[in-house]
Design a protein around this motif. Sequence first.
Motif, PDB file in Angstrom:
ATOM      1  N   THR A 111     -30.098  26.126  59.636  1.00  0.00           N
ATOM      2  CA  THR A 111     -31.186  27.072  59.415  1.00  0.00           C
ATOM      3  C   THR A 111     -31.751  27.628  60.705  1.00  0.00           C
ATOM      4  O   THR A 111     -31.954  28.821  60.849  1.00  0.00           O
ATOM      5  N   GLY A 116     -27.962  26.446  63.408  1.00  0.00           N
ATOM      6  CA  GLY A 116     -28.329  27.599  62.605  1.00  0.00           C
ATOM      7  C   GLY A 116     -27.907  28.909  63.238  1.00  0.00           C
ATOM      8  O   GLY A 116     -27.454  29.838  62.549  1.00  0.00           O
ATOM      9  N   ASN A 148     -27.384  29.780  53.980  1.00  0.00           N
ATOM     10  CA  ASN A 148     -28.260  29.693  55.145  1.00  0.00           C
ATOM     11  C   ASN A 148     -27.545  30.238  56.380  1.00  0.00           C
ATOM     12  O   ASN A 148     -26.320  30.260  56.430  1.00  0.00           O
ATOM     13  N   PRO A 149     -28.315  30.673  57.370  1.00  0.00           N
ATOM     14  CA  PRO A 149     -29.770  30.663  57.510  1.00  0.00           C
ATOM     15  C   PRO A 149     -30.409  31.788  56.684  1.00  0.00           C
ATOM     16  O   PRO A 149     -30.085  32.964  56.866  1.00  0.00           O
ATOM     17  N   CYS A 170     -33.992  29.878  47.327  1.00  0.00           N
ATOM     18  CA  CYS A 170     -33.929  28.520  47.874  1.00  0.00           C
ATOM     19  C   CYS A 170     -34.812  27.628  47.015  1.00  0.00           C
ATOM     20  O   CYS A 170     -35.838  28.081  46.485  1.00  0.00           O
ATOM     21  N   HIS A 200     -37.874  27.745  54.547  1.00  0.00           N
ATOM     22  CA  HIS A 200     -37.842  26.433  55.178  1.00  0.00           C
ATOM     23  C   HIS A 200     -39.013  26.213  56.133  1.00  0.00           C
ATOM     24  O   HIS A 200     -39.078  25.172  56.788  1.00  0.00           O
ATOM     25  N   GLU A 246     -40.575  22.316  53.693  1.00  0.00           N
ATOM     26  CA  GLU A 246     -39.263  21.747  53.994  1.00  0.00           C
ATOM     27  C   GLU A 246     -39.339  20.243  54.181  1.00  0.00           C
ATOM     28  O   GLU A 246     -40.366  19.696  54.572  1.00  0.00           O
TER      29      GLU A 246
END
Length: 431
Positions: A111, A116, A148-149, A170, A200, A246
């Motif tokens: 992420t 990420g 993701n990201p 998500c 997140h 998250e």
Amino acid sequence: MARIVLIGAGSITFAKNLLSDLLTYPELTDEMTVVLHDIDVDRLNTAEQMTRWMIESLGVGARVEAHLGRRRALAGADYVINEIAVGGVKAAHLDFEIPARYGLRQTIGDTLGIGGIFRALRTIPVMVGIGRDMAELCPNAVLINYSNPMSMVPRAVHDGTDFKNVVGVCHSIRDTEATLAGLVGIPKEEISFQTAGVNHQAFVLKFEHRGEDLYPRLDEVIEADPEMKRRVRVEMYRRFGYFPTESSEHGSEYLSWFLSHEDQVEQFRLPIGTYLDWLQDNLDTYEALVAGLRAGEGVRIEPGNELASLIIHSTETGTPRVLHANVVNDGLITNLPGDAFVEVPCLVDKAGVQPTRVGALPPQLAALNRTYLNVGDLTVRAALEGRRDHVHHAAMLDPNASATLTLQQIQDLVDELILAHGAALPDGIRN
């Protein structure tokens, strides 16, 4: 008739969960075509076998197609659901093993952070190709992204192609709200939530029951259980005043205060490299599923209100729902950049996904989100413009990398990863 395309259909567990919902909507199934696409022929064949088994087992009239060719799959689509992992397990191991040699710790690495950034650089060229194909072959469709990201991938499609109807989904907000309801002992449907921010790294801004602020109750729960204070998300709540969406494991790697300190890793029980264990579990699950299909046992059909299926159901039937989605900001959160992708409540009905304006976040949350978005902005620009220097810039501004490594170490690490990933990266970056 809804034509629903699954890109990355070889992600079998994901496909099974999604189809368990879609194929059990009686008002949709007889008018539905499920189109499967994957570049791995064996996984595509497995996905097709599983889908046909599910349709036959349920006795529904849905049709199924499977295509190795992406353009053939996308032609005429109404909904395109994306769950690709470019480079697969091998690329993920590079994202962990090379940074580890430099002393950089990661937990999940999909992420933010070095992992990420490089996942985005591998994924964006493919997603830009999908967006361009959709603009030509199914311009009125909606692209529902899981990969993701999340703050980077949908933005790259939006900014890098003529196709704009892209949203990201998500589970983190839905799961967090359920967790908080359980902690205070009140049914979730009785609680008023407002949750928003960046994927997140969103925060629960409103947490009330019949006009009562539930945060004091949460404080009592935390004080009564010392082990709860050994969670990163609880520590962030105590320091910033709002509960983050998250998990502690994942959230730790978006910040500068945890993974670079041995005592914090121990205090907050952070599982370094846990994503690689997840990948092995996924491979084991896939092998077990293949064995079951070969033995004629099929799969368990377990509807679970997957977010993409809820969006499709609401759009097709007009059933109104409020879901969280990642969409271009454009003033929805007034103290975050307008071109960023943000996660906000959305009404979904016959008109599709309609974002809700949140207004300004508390200033400390917006400031934290901007540090996150800065890395994503530079990474997207690097991918779309072929700018190797922006990869370095993104990594230098990453909180975890900058707290752990020197500037020269970051540059050396980035260059080594660029060499390792090679042709998977955009033109210009690897040259």
